[in-house]
Scaffold this motif. Structure first.
Motif, PDB file in Angstrom:
ATOM      1  N   HIS A  72       2.227  16.468   6.464  1.00 52.41           N
ATOM      2  CA  HIS A  72       3.471  15.757   6.744  1.00 52.41           C
ATOM      3  C   HIS A  72       3.281  14.255   6.488  1.00 52.41           C
ATOM      4  CE1 HIS A  72       7.423  15.266   8.591  1.00 52.41           C
ATOM      5  NE2 HIS A  72       6.930  14.291   9.353  1.00 52.41           N
ATOM      6  N   PHE A  73       2.151  13.716   6.927  1.00 46.44           N
ATOM      7  CA  PHE A  73       1.856  12.300   6.713  1.00 46.44           C
ATOM      8  C   PHE A  73       1.624  12.008   5.238  1.00 46.44           C
ATOM      9  CE2 PHE A  73      -1.092   8.603   6.835  1.00 46.44           C
ATOM     10  CZ  PHE A  73      -0.214   7.688   7.405  1.00 46.44           C
ATOM     11  N   VAL A  74       0.889  12.896   4.564  1.00 46.53           N
ATOM     12  CA  VAL A  74       0.646  12.726   3.129  1.00 46.53           C
ATOM     13  C   VAL A  74       1.967  12.705   2.366  1.00 46.53           C
ATOM     14  CG1 VAL A  74      -0.277  13.884   1.075  1.00 46.53           C
ATOM     15  CG2 VAL A  74      -1.694  13.651   3.115  1.00 46.53           C
ATOM     16  N   GLU A  75       2.853  13.631   2.692  1.00 44.35           N
ATOM     17  CA  GLU A  75       4.157  13.688   2.036  1.00 44.35           C
ATOM     18  C   GLU A  75       4.948  12.398   2.282  1.00 44.35           C
ATOM     19  OE1 GLU A  75       7.876  16.840   1.679  1.00 44.35           O
ATOM     20  OE2 GLU A  75       6.882  16.570   3.620  1.00 44.35           O
ATOM     21  N   SER A  76       4.865  11.891   3.519  1.00 40.25           N
ATOM     22  CA  SER A  76       5.578  10.659   3.852  1.00 40.25           C
ATOM     23  C   SER A  76       5.032   9.475   3.073  1.00 40.25           C
ATOM     24  CB  SER A  76       5.473  10.389   5.357  1.00 40.25           C
ATOM     25  OG  SER A  76       6.050  11.445   6.104  1.00 40.25           O
ATOM     26  N   LEU A  77       3.716   9.390   2.936  1.00 43.48           N
ATOM     27  CA  LEU A  77       3.118   8.314   2.147  1.00 43.48           C
ATOM     28  C   LEU A  77       3.551   8.389   0.687  1.00 43.48           C
ATOM     29  CD1 LEU A  77      -0.585   8.011   3.392  1.00 43.48           C
ATOM     30  CD2 LEU A  77       1.209   6.286   3.588  1.00 43.48           C
ATOM     31  N   ILE A  78       3.557   9.599   0.138  1.00 42.73           N
ATOM     32  CA  ILE A  78       3.995   9.761  -1.253  1.00 42.73           C
ATOM     33  C   ILE A  78       5.439   9.305  -1.415  1.00 42.73           C
ATOM     34  CG2 ILE A  78       4.487  11.446  -3.073  1.00 42.73           C
ATOM     35  CD1 ILE A  78       2.097  13.082  -1.964  1.00 42.73           C
ATOM     36  N   ASP A  79       6.294   9.725  -0.488  1.00 44.54           N
ATOM     37  CA  ASP A  79       7.698   9.310  -0.553  1.00 44.54           C
ATOM     38  C   ASP A  79       7.837   7.797  -0.417  1.00 44.54           C
ATOM     39  OD1 ASP A  79       8.608  11.857  -0.962  1.00 44.54           O
ATOM     40  OD2 ASP A  79       9.182  12.215   1.120  1.00 44.54           O
ATOM     41  N   GLY A  80       6.967   7.182   0.412  1.00 44.22           N
ATOM     42  CA  GLY A  80       6.983   5.732   0.529  1.00 44.22           C
ATOM     43  C   GLY A  80       6.657   5.057  -0.788  1.00 44.22           C
ATOM     44  N   GLY A  81       5.689   5.611  -1.498  1.00 51.17           N
ATOM     45  CA  GLY A  81       5.350   5.065  -2.808  1.00 51.17           C
ATOM     46  C   GLY A  81       6.496   5.209  -3.792  1.00 51.17           C
ATOM     47  N   VAL A  82       7.155   6.367  -3.759  1.00 49.74           N
ATOM     48  CA  VAL A  82       8.309   6.597  -4.642  1.00 49.74           C
ATOM     49  C   VAL A  82       9.435   5.622  -4.287  1.00 49.74           C
ATOM     50  CG1 VAL A  82      10.076   8.272  -5.311  1.00 49.74           C
ATOM     51  CG2 VAL A  82       7.689   9.003  -5.059  1.00 49.74           C
ATOM     52  N   LEU A  83       9.641   5.384  -2.993  1.00 53.17           N
ATOM     53  CA  LEU A  83      10.665   4.437  -2.548  1.00 53.17           C
ATOM     54  C   LEU A  83      10.433   3.047  -3.135  1.00 53.17           C
ATOM     55  CD1 LEU A  83      13.079   3.796  -0.623  1.00 53.17           C
ATOM     56  CD2 LEU A  83      11.367   3.278   1.135  1.00 53.17           C
ATOM     57  N   VAL A 117      -2.222   8.763  -3.246  1.00 51.39           N
ATOM     58  CA  VAL A 117      -2.243   9.082  -1.816  1.00 51.39           C
ATOM     59  C   VAL A 117      -3.306  10.131  -1.497  1.00 51.39           C
ATOM     60  CG1 VAL A 117      -0.937  10.180   0.055  1.00 51.39           C
ATOM     61  CG2 VAL A 117       0.134   8.413  -1.350  1.00 51.39           C
ATOM     62  N   VAL A 118      -3.376  11.190  -2.300  1.00 49.66           N
ATOM     63  CA  VAL A 118      -4.360  12.241  -2.050  1.00 49.66           C
ATOM     64  C   VAL A 118      -5.771  11.658  -2.080  1.00 49.66           C
ATOM     65  CG1 VAL A 118      -5.389  14.354  -2.964  1.00 49.66           C
ATOM     66  CG2 VAL A 118      -2.908  14.141  -2.810  1.00 49.66           C
ATOM     67  N   GLN A 119      -6.047  10.815  -3.066  1.00 49.00           N
ATOM     68  CA  GLN A 119      -7.378  10.224  -3.143  1.00 49.00           C
ATOM     69  C   GLN A 119      -7.635   9.268  -1.978  1.00 49.00           C
ATOM     70  OE1 GLN A 119      -9.820  11.132  -5.170  1.00 49.00           O
ATOM     71  NE2 GLN A 119     -11.154   9.767  -4.010  1.00 49.00           N
ATOM     72  N   THR A 120      -6.598   8.563  -1.548  1.00 45.90           N
ATOM     73  CA  THR A 120      -6.748   7.662  -0.406  1.00 45.90           C
ATOM     74  C   THR A 120      -7.101   8.433   0.859  1.00 45.90           C
ATOM     75  OG1 THR A 120      -5.206   6.044  -1.336  1.00 45.90           O
ATOM     76  CG2 THR A 120      -5.541   5.970   1.044  1.00 45.90           C
TER      77      THR A 120
END
Length: 270
Positions: free
Chosen positions: A183-194, A206-209
């Motif tokens: 859930h957190f990983v998905e949120s970080l990815i969406d933040g990057g897309v934003l 994000v996955v590598q982070t």
């Protein structure tokens, strides 16, 4: 105990297959001493072809051949499996169950007296040999039995022995934990897309982070707060981001999620 033992698996689904793969890759037992039974013949054929293990025609044949027997079945199927096992474990193999919510006492009462039982709460990263498992021993399981069980589950990640009363908490923490992390990983990815980063690139970053940060905690042995301070400079970008997380109660929400999942596990078990 495992040096000359045959290890049996009742159930060859995703978790059963992960354990088989881990055990073979770690060289704990050779493929010819791994016996598997699954109600799906197609699943049996897949495991035999992929890993060279021995397929058993019946549950009884698998149980009778094994010195260590892993029950990798769903909780709702455990009553039937235990009933079938009662007549074919007179040789008292070590029984290891990964069925969530099925107490040691339930299994011991269904089996002949003296059969050693170990209950395990694994989690889904075991599918990529990066699991986190907690094990609890029954009344008849001694140190040799527990060491054998720990060896098997350390082949798919890390494993620790705990009192059975803590397994509900483990369910809420590491059993459900992958969902929290995702859930957190998905949120970080969406933040990057934003912020305009292409989604495939955001996902990769994000996955590598997350992988790298987890490895830092694991390999340095330093407290997460200490490592966090290393990237949190005065007045910088990170502290402004952390301020938002604190204001919105992310820490308390995560702790509450573990509590809620633990209480639900207790309710299901009762």
């Amino acid at each position: 105990m495992l040096s000359r033992a045959t290890v049996g698996f009742i159930g060859g689904g995703n978790m059963g297959e992960a354990l088989i793969r881990g055990v073979l890759q770690a060289g704990i037992v050779p493929a010819e001493r791994v016996v598997v039974f699954d109600v799906s013949r197609e699943r049996m054929k897949h495991l035999q072809a992929a890993y060279g293990v021995v397929g058993a025609e019946t549950l009884a044949a698998c149980a009778q051949a094994a010195r260590v027997l892993v029950l990798a079945v769903k909780p709702q199927n455990m009553a039937g499996v235990l009933n079938d096992l009662a007549d074919c474990v007179a040789h008292r193999p070590l029984i290891i169950s990964i069925a969530a919510g099925v107490p040691l006492r339930t299994m011991e009462d269904a089996l002949p007296p003296g059969v050693p039982v170990v209950r395990v709460m694994p989690n889904t990263p075991a599918l990529v040999l990066q699991g986190a498992s907690a094990l609890a021993r029954g009344r008849h399981a001694d140190d040799t039995h527990m060491e054998a069980a720990l060896t098997l589950f350390r082949a798919v990640g890390i494993a620790h022995e705990l009192d059975e009363k803590l397994l509900d908490a483990v369910t809420g923490l590491t059993g459900s934990g992958p969902a929290y992390v995702l859930h957190f990983v998905e949120s970080l990815i969406d933040g990057g897309v934003l912020m305009g980063i292409p989604r495939p690139v955001a996902r990769d970053l994000v996955v590598q982070t997350v992988l790298g940060t987890a490895r830092m905690v694991q390999e340095t042995g330093r407290h997460p707060s200490e490592l966090k301070d290393m990237v949190t400079s005065p007045g910088g970008t990170t502290i402004h981001g952390l301020e938002v997380l604190e204001k919105r109660g992310v820490r308390g929400a995560v702790m509450g999620a573990v509590r809620a999942a633990t209480e639900r596990s207790k309710a299901l078990g009762s």
